[in-house]
Design a protein around this motif. Sequence first.
Motif, PDB file in Angstrom:
ATOM      1  N   ILE A 102      -0.864  -1.479  -7.987  1.00  0.00           N
ATOM      2  CA  ILE A 102       0.467  -0.899  -7.763  1.00  0.00           C
ATOM      3  C   ILE A 102       0.410   0.619  -7.888  1.00  0.00           C
ATOM      4  N   LEU A 103      -0.259   1.102  -8.926  1.00  0.00           N
ATOM      5  CA  LEU A 103      -0.370   2.546  -9.126  1.00  0.00           C
ATOM      6  C   LEU A 103      -1.166   3.208  -8.001  1.00  0.00           C
ATOM      7  N   ALA A 104      -2.211   2.543  -7.526  1.00  0.00           N
ATOM      8  CA  ALA A 104      -3.024   3.102  -6.441  1.00  0.00           C
ATOM      9  C   ALA A 104      -2.203   3.225  -5.156  1.00  0.00           C
ATOM     10  N   VAL A 105      -1.435   2.199  -4.826  1.00  0.00           N
ATOM     11  CA  VAL A 105      -0.601   2.248  -3.622  1.00  0.00           C
ATOM     12  C   VAL A 105       0.431   3.370  -3.744  1.00  0.00           C
ATOM     13  N   ALA A 106       1.049   3.485  -4.901  1.00  0.00           N
ATOM     14  CA  ALA A 106       2.058   4.525  -5.109  1.00  0.00           C
ATOM     15  C   ALA A 106       1.453   5.924  -5.038  1.00  0.00           C
ATOM     16  N   ALA A 107       0.208   6.062  -5.477  1.00  0.00           N
ATOM     17  CA  ALA A 107      -0.439   7.373  -5.449  1.00  0.00           C
ATOM     18  C   ALA A 107      -0.953   7.724  -4.058  1.00  0.00           C
ATOM     19  N   LEU A 108      -1.367   6.733  -3.289  1.00  0.00           N
ATOM     20  CA  LEU A 108      -1.964   6.994  -1.980  1.00  0.00           C
ATOM     21  C   LEU A 108      -0.950   7.272  -0.880  1.00  0.00           C
ATOM     22  N   TRP A 109       0.240   6.679  -0.983  1.00  0.00           N
ATOM     23  CA  TRP A 109       1.235   6.837   0.069  1.00  0.00           C
ATOM     24  C   TRP A 109       2.483   7.505  -0.467  1.00  0.00           C
ATOM     25  N   THR A 110       3.141   8.267   0.396  1.00  0.00           N
ATOM     26  CA  THR A 110       4.385   8.947   0.021  1.00  0.00           C
ATOM     27  C   THR A 110       5.537   7.945   0.014  1.00  0.00           C
ATOM     28  N   PRO A 111       6.660   8.308  -0.598  1.00  0.00           N
ATOM     29  CA  PRO A 111       7.815   7.404  -0.562  1.00  0.00           C
ATOM     30  C   PRO A 111       8.250   7.058   0.862  1.00  0.00           C
ATOM     31  N   GLU A 112       8.168   8.018   1.759  1.00  0.00           N
ATOM     32  CA  GLU A 112       8.565   7.762   3.141  1.00  0.00           C
ATOM     33  C   GLU A 112       7.623   6.762   3.819  1.00  0.00           C
ATOM     34  N   GLU A 113       6.337   6.892   3.552  1.00  0.00           N
ATOM     35  CA  GLU A 113       5.370   5.955   4.120  1.00  0.00           C
ATOM     36  C   GLU A 113       5.568   4.547   3.563  1.00  0.00           C
ATOM     37  N   LEU A 114       5.892   4.462   2.286  1.00  0.00           N
ATOM     38  CA  LEU A 114       6.162   3.149   1.689  1.00  0.00           C
ATOM     39  C   LEU A 114       7.416   2.535   2.297  1.00  0.00           C
ATOM     40  N   ALA A 115       8.448   3.350   2.531  1.00  0.00           N
ATOM     41  CA  ALA A 115       9.696   2.836   3.115  1.00  0.00           C
ATOM     42  C   ALA A 115       9.465   2.301   4.526  1.00  0.00           C
ATOM     43  N   ARG A 116       8.527   2.903   5.250  1.00  0.00           N
ATOM     44  CA  ARG A 116       8.212   2.441   6.609  1.00  0.00           C
ATOM     45  C   ARG A 116       7.255   1.252   6.604  1.00  0.00           C
ATOM     46  N   GLY A 117       6.729   0.886   5.452  1.00  0.00           N
ATOM     47  CA  GLY A 117       5.818  -0.248   5.364  1.00  0.00           C
ATOM     48  C   GLY A 117       4.395   0.073   5.787  1.00  0.00           C
ATOM     49  N   LEU A 118       3.993   1.329   5.699  1.00  0.00           N
ATOM     50  CA  LEU A 118       2.674   1.737   6.161  1.00  0.00           C
ATOM     51  C   LEU A 118       1.521   0.990   5.488  1.00  0.00           C
ATOM     52  N   PRO A 119       1.547   0.770   4.170  1.00  0.00           N
ATOM     53  CA  PRO A 119       0.421   0.029   3.574  1.00  0.00           C
ATOM     54  C   PRO A 119       0.232  -1.357   4.190  1.00  0.00           C
ATOM     55  N   LEU A 120       1.327  -2.069   4.428  1.00  0.00           N
ATOM     56  CA  LEU A 120       1.227  -3.400   5.043  1.00  0.00           C
ATOM     57  C   LEU A 120       0.789  -3.306   6.491  1.00  0.00           C
ATOM     58  N   ALA A 160       3.147  -7.050   9.897  1.00  0.00           N
ATOM     59  CA  ALA A 160       4.381  -6.414  10.357  1.00  0.00           C
ATOM     60  C   ALA A 160       5.373  -6.473   9.202  1.00  0.00           C
ATOM     61  N   PRO A 161       5.645  -5.338   8.567  1.00  0.00           N
ATOM     62  CA  PRO A 161       6.545  -5.365   7.409  1.00  0.00           C
ATOM     63  C   PRO A 161       7.970  -5.738   7.800  1.00  0.00           C
ATOM     64  N   ALA A 162       8.556  -6.615   7.020  1.00  0.00           N
ATOM     65  CA  ALA A 162       9.943  -7.015   7.233  1.00  0.00           C
ATOM     66  C   ALA A 162      10.857  -6.010   6.539  1.00  0.00           C
ATOM     67  N   PRO A 163      12.072  -5.835   7.045  1.00  0.00           N
ATOM     68  CA  PRO A 163      13.009  -4.939   6.370  1.00  0.00           C
ATOM     69  C   PRO A 163      13.317  -5.448   4.966  1.00  0.00           C
ATOM     70  N   CYS A 164      13.501  -4.537   4.058  1.00  0.00           N
ATOM     71  CA  CYS A 164      13.799  -4.896   2.668  1.00  0.00           C
ATOM     72  C   CYS A 164      15.183  -5.538   2.589  1.00  0.00           C
ATOM     73  N   ALA A 165      15.241  -6.673   1.943  1.00  0.00           N
ATOM     74  CA  ALA A 165      16.521  -7.370   1.782  1.00  0.00           C
ATOM     75  C   ALA A 165      17.330  -6.795   0.628  1.00  0.00           C
ATOM     76  N   GLY A 166      16.696  -5.993  -0.207  1.00  0.00           N
ATOM     77  CA  GLY A 166      17.371  -5.416  -1.367  1.00  0.00           C
ATOM     78  C   GLY A 166      17.306  -6.357  -2.558  1.00  0.00           C
ATOM     79  N   CYS A 167      17.016  -5.797  -3.711  1.00  0.00           N
ATOM     80  CA  CYS A 167      16.948  -6.572  -4.948  1.00  0.00           C
ATOM     81  C   CYS A 167      17.092  -5.621  -6.128  1.00  0.00           C
TER      82      CYS A 167
END
Length: 85
Positions: A13-31, A37-44
């Motif tokens: 988790i820490l590695a993913v957070a350090a490697l990608w920016t918040p914007e890249e995570l929001a776009r689902g870039l790691p997946l 194909a990242p699905a839209p976040c349903a919210g939780c």
Amino acid sequence: AYALLLGLGALAILAVAALWTPEELARGLPLARLGFAPAPCAGCFACGLSRAFSAALHLEPARALAFHPGVLLALPACVGMAVAG
């Protein structure tokens, strides 16, 4: 064995957070890089926490708190699990 798995998961988790920016995570870039194909976040309850971890690890504390104030507790807990594991 359980502590080791928990520690490795926290480290991932820490590695993913350090490697990608918040914007890249929001776009689902790691997946997407893994071929999914990242699905839209349903919210939780954790909505924004990945981006908050990323912002905090990229030394942007104000953005981290704006994404999710729970980062104040969750990030130190995650670091602790990674170290202890």
